[in-house]
Structures are given as structure tokens and as C-alpha cells.
Motif scaffolding. Structure first.
Motif, PDB file in Angstrom:
ATOM      1  N   ALA A 282       0.800  -1.149   0.088  1.00  0.00           N
ATOM      2  CA  ALA A 282      -0.126   0.190  -0.166  1.00  0.00           C
ATOM      3  C   ALA A 282       0.891   1.238  -0.198  1.00  0.00           C
ATOM      4  N   ALA A 283       2.039   1.196   0.767  1.00  0.00           N
ATOM      5  CA  ALA A 283       2.876   2.283   0.918  1.00  0.00           C
ATOM      6  C   ALA A 283       3.531   2.805  -0.550  1.00  0.00           C
TER       7      ALA A 283
ATOM      8  N   LEU B 128      -2.976  10.362   0.003  1.00  0.00           N
ATOM      9  CA  LEU B 128      -3.413   9.747   1.334  1.00  0.00           C
ATOM     10  C   LEU B 128      -3.412   8.460   1.123  1.00  0.00           C
ATOM     11  N   VAL B 129      -2.665   7.572   2.383  1.00  0.00           N
ATOM     12  CA  VAL B 129      -3.086   6.172   2.302  1.00  0.00           C
ATOM     13  C   VAL B 129      -4.184   5.966   3.627  1.00  0.00           C
TER      14      VAL B 129
ATOM     15  N   ASP C 102       3.396  -1.836   9.503  1.00  0.00           N
ATOM     16  CA  ASP C 102       4.707  -2.541   9.843  1.00  0.00           C
ATOM     17  C   ASP C 102       5.707  -1.421   9.535  1.00  0.00           C
ATOM     18  N   ALA C 103       7.168  -1.588   9.931  1.00  0.00           N
ATOM     19  CA  ALA C 103       8.239  -0.924  10.079  1.00  0.00           C
ATOM     20  C   ALA C 103       8.546  -0.464   8.837  1.00  0.00           C
ATOM     21  N   THR C 104       8.415  -1.386   7.524  1.00  0.00           N
ATOM     22  CA  THR C 104       8.734  -1.017   6.394  1.00  0.00           C
ATOM     23  C   THR C 104       7.992  -0.144   5.696  1.00  0.00           C
ATOM     24  N   ALA C 105       6.583  -0.140   5.703  1.00  0.00           N
ATOM     25  CA  ALA C 105       5.699   0.411   5.387  1.00  0.00           C
ATOM     26  C   ALA C 105       5.418   1.945   5.948  1.00  0.00           C
ATOM     27  N   PHE C 106       5.621   1.947   7.006  1.00  0.00           N
ATOM     28  CA  PHE C 106       5.724   3.302   8.076  1.00  0.00           C
ATOM     29  C   PHE C 106       6.868   4.136   7.268  1.00  0.00           C
ATOM     30  N   ALA C 107       8.176   3.519   7.313  1.00  0.00           N
ATOM     31  CA  ALA C 107       9.074   4.182   6.783  1.00  0.00           C
ATOM     32  C   ALA C 107       9.124   4.775   5.535  1.00  0.00           C
ATOM     33  N   LEU C 108       8.455   3.831   4.744  1.00  0.00           N
ATOM     34  CA  LEU C 108       8.275   4.423   3.218  1.00  0.00           C
ATOM     35  C   LEU C 108       7.411   5.664   3.151  1.00  0.00           C
ATOM     36  N   CYS C 109       6.269   5.420   3.874  1.00  0.00           N
ATOM     37  CA  CYS C 109       5.542   6.675   3.970  1.00  0.00           C
ATOM     38  C   CYS C 109       5.982   7.950   4.559  1.00  0.00           C
TER      39      CYS C 109
ATOM     40  N   LYS D 226       6.688  11.373   2.756  1.00  0.00           N
ATOM     41  CA  LYS D 226       5.828  12.405   3.097  1.00  0.00           C
ATOM     42  C   LYS D 226       4.574  12.150   2.782  1.00  0.00           C
ATOM     43  N   LEU D 227       3.998  10.759   2.648  1.00  0.00           N
ATOM     44  CA  LEU D 227       2.724  10.291   2.285  1.00  0.00           C
ATOM     45  C   LEU D 227       2.122  10.129   3.493  1.00  0.00           C
ATOM     46  N   PRO D 228       1.070  10.815   4.030  1.00  0.00           N
ATOM     47  CA  PRO D 228       0.277  10.771   5.067  1.00  0.00           C
ATOM     48  C   PRO D 228      -0.550   9.504   5.159  1.00  0.00           C
ATOM     49  N   ILE D 229      -1.071   9.094   6.420  1.00  0.00           N
ATOM     50  CA  ILE D 229      -1.756   7.868   6.625  1.00  0.00           C
ATOM     51  C   ILE D 229      -3.091   8.436   7.524  1.00  0.00           C
ATOM     52  N   LYS D 230      -4.232   7.816   7.125  1.00  0.00           N
ATOM     53  CA  LYS D 230      -5.368   7.940   7.899  1.00  0.00           C
ATOM     54  C   LYS D 230      -5.786   6.708   8.255  1.00  0.00           C
ATOM     55  N   VAL D 231      -5.806   6.116   9.680  1.00  0.00           N
ATOM     56  CA  VAL D 231      -6.638   5.257  10.041  1.00  0.00           C
ATOM     57  C   VAL D 231      -7.837   5.440  10.286  1.00  0.00           C
ATOM     58  N   PHE D 232      -8.921   4.569  10.181  1.00  0.00           N
ATOM     59  CA  PHE D 232     -10.260   4.906  10.164  1.00  0.00           C
ATOM     60  C   PHE D 232     -11.071   3.514  10.274  1.00  0.00           C
ATOM     61  N   SER D 233     -12.170   3.358  10.628  1.00  0.00           N
ATOM     62  CA  SER D 233     -12.947   2.331  10.610  1.00  0.00           C
ATOM     63  C   SER D 233     -13.736   1.879   9.364  1.00  0.00           C
ATOM     64  N   ILE D 234     -13.536   0.976   8.774  1.00  0.00           N
ATOM     65  CA  ILE D 234     -14.350   0.652   7.477  1.00  0.00           C
ATOM     66  C   ILE D 234     -15.782   0.193   7.830  1.00  0.00           C
ATOM     67  N   VAL D 235     -16.051  -0.436   9.097  1.00  0.00           N
ATOM     68  CA  VAL D 235     -17.287  -1.088   9.514  1.00  0.00           C
ATOM     69  C   VAL D 235     -18.221   0.432  10.053  1.00  0.00           C
TER      70      VAL D 235
END
Length: 241
Positions: A149-150, A160-161, A201-208, A212-221
Motif C-alpha cells: 500500500a505504501a 493519502l493512504v 509494519d516498519a517497512t511500510a511506515f518508513a516508506l510513508c 511524506k505520504l500521510p496515513i489515515k487510520v479509520f473504521s471501515i465498518v
């Protein structure tokens, strides 16, 4: 709170876990669940947002995971990649039935089933208003679909991811165990790393972070959450540079 009508993002990458497709089932795909998710994606596309999706395979692989015990890790990972292709086909089928035009692109070659991932072609599809579903992770073992994904988000120029989960954001503690836990509305990458929040995971997070690719964590349900996120409402947790 009234949902803003105008999206603030032009192009997003939605990361769906395979488990998100299960609903209340033990494994596999719950048809009502996938149809509801596709309906929310359709609403976002109707607002003019270009949507790409990276999907996991845990819901399908869970059904055979017992038999993979003791298996070579690379072999097990390739099986997981094939599971993501199955999910991508199901998701694209549901999208097409709801009036969207979806294209599945795989990081591993299965050309009789889906087309291979080619970046310029993916960009063309997005610009044409099609939803692109990226399958088979990065095409390599030992890398998660979070990393895919990243990577794909950076490649397609997503703004945005969106990491879709069953919890409506990142909390100070597990909200299922601690009723006093509070949701972060936003965090910097450095703050999330310092607090070891395990967002990706660390690899994905470091890549984002590096891109400088922001991540939004949200509920899909949570009904309507996806639409609120793309319109900039106070939904989920934003992780940014």
C-alpha cells in the motif's frame, strides 16, 4: 456534524485487509459486507475522487493456514499473494455490479486472470475514473500488503493512504480493554514511532514517512466513514510528517 460535500483529496489509496471482507464469518467473503464497502467507495468516486485499492488475503488464507505450519516462508507468502488475487477479483466484480469500472492489476503474472501491474496503465485508469485494485502485494515474499500500500501509494502519487480497520482510529490504549482510552485526531510519524503504536509494519511506515505520504487510520465498518475522511471531517487518526 454535517458531512462536508467537497472532497479535499483528489487521489487516495485505500488499504483493505482481507479480514475486513469477512463480516461475522470465520473466513472467506461475506457478500453483504463487500457490497456495503463497495457502496461507500462508489459514493467517494461519485464525488470525483480517484480511488486505488490494495487488498490483503488473510480472510482466505486463514482457511488454509493450519496446513501451512512448518512450510517454507516464501512458499507461504506466495500462497498469501494468490489469496489477495482472489479477493481483488471478488471486490472488482462487486464494484462492476454497482456501476463502477474496476481494473485488477497483479504484481505477479497471471495474465489469463488479471493484467500485470504497469504503473503508466494504472495512472491512465485512475485518470479515466476507474477504480484500480492492486493484488499480490509487492510480488515479493517477506513484504506485507501494508508495504504494498505504501509503495503503490507513492508510485501513483496518492495524497493519502487510508488504512481501513475495525477501530475508528489510533487510541492511547486498547479501547476494547480500557474505557478511558482516547483517540488521537492526529500524530506525526516521529510521535507514532516513539510511542510504538504499530500503525503499519516498519517497512511500510518508513516508506510513508520518507515520501511524506500521510496515513489515515479509520473504521471501515463505521457507516459513511470513508466519505467523511475524504471530505476532511474529524474521522479516524491522521499520521503525517
Amino acid at each position: 456534524m454535517t458531512e462536508p460535500a467537497t472532497p479535499i483529496y483528489k487521489r487516495i489509496l485505500l488499504k483493505l485487509s482481507g479480514e475486513a471482507l469477512m463480516g461475522d464469518d470465520a473466513f472467506g467473503i461475506n457478500q453483504a459486507t463487500i457490497e456495503r464497502m463497495v457502496g461507500e467507495v462508489a459514493d467517494v468516486v461519485a464525488k470525483g475522487v480517484e480511488v486505488a485499492v490494495v487488498i490483503g488475503g488473510g480472510n482466505i488464507f486463514r482457511g488454509v493456514a493450519g496446513g501451512s505450519a512448518g512450510m517454507d516462508r516464501a512458499t507461504a507468502d506466495y500462497m498469501g499473494m494468490l489469496a489477495t488475487v482472489m479477493n481483488a477479483l471478488a471486490l472488482a466484480d462487486a464494484m462492476n455490479k454497482q456501476g463502477l469500472t474496476a481494473r485488477v492489476m497483479s504484481a505477479i503474472g497471471i495474465e489469463q486472470v488479471v493484467e500485470p501491474y504497469v504503473r503508466p496503465k494504472a495512472l491512465q485508469y485512475l485518470e479515466e475514473g476507474k477504480v484500480v485494485v492492486f493484488a499480490a502485494g509487492t510480488g515479493n515474499p517477506f513484504f506485507t500488503t501494508d508495504t504494498a500500500a505504501a509503495l503503490r501509494g507513492a508510485e501513483i502519487g496518492a495524497e493519502l493512504v487510508l488504512k481501513a480497520t475495525k477501530v475508528d482510529g489510533v487510541y492511547t490504549a486498547d479501547p476494547m480493554k480500557d474505557p478511558t482510552a482516547t483517540r488521537y485526531t492526529h500524530l506525526t510519524f516521529d510521535e507514532a514511532m516513539t510511542q510504538n503504536l504499530g500503525i503499519m509494519d516498519a517497512t511500510a511506515f518508513a516508506l510513508c514517512r520518507d515520501q511524506k505520504l500521510p496515513i489515515k487510520v479509520f473504521s471501515i465498518v463505521k457507516p459513511g466513514a470513508l466519505g467523511r475522511v475524504v471530505c476532511g471531517a474529524d474521522e479516524g487518526t491522521l499520521v503525517h510528517a
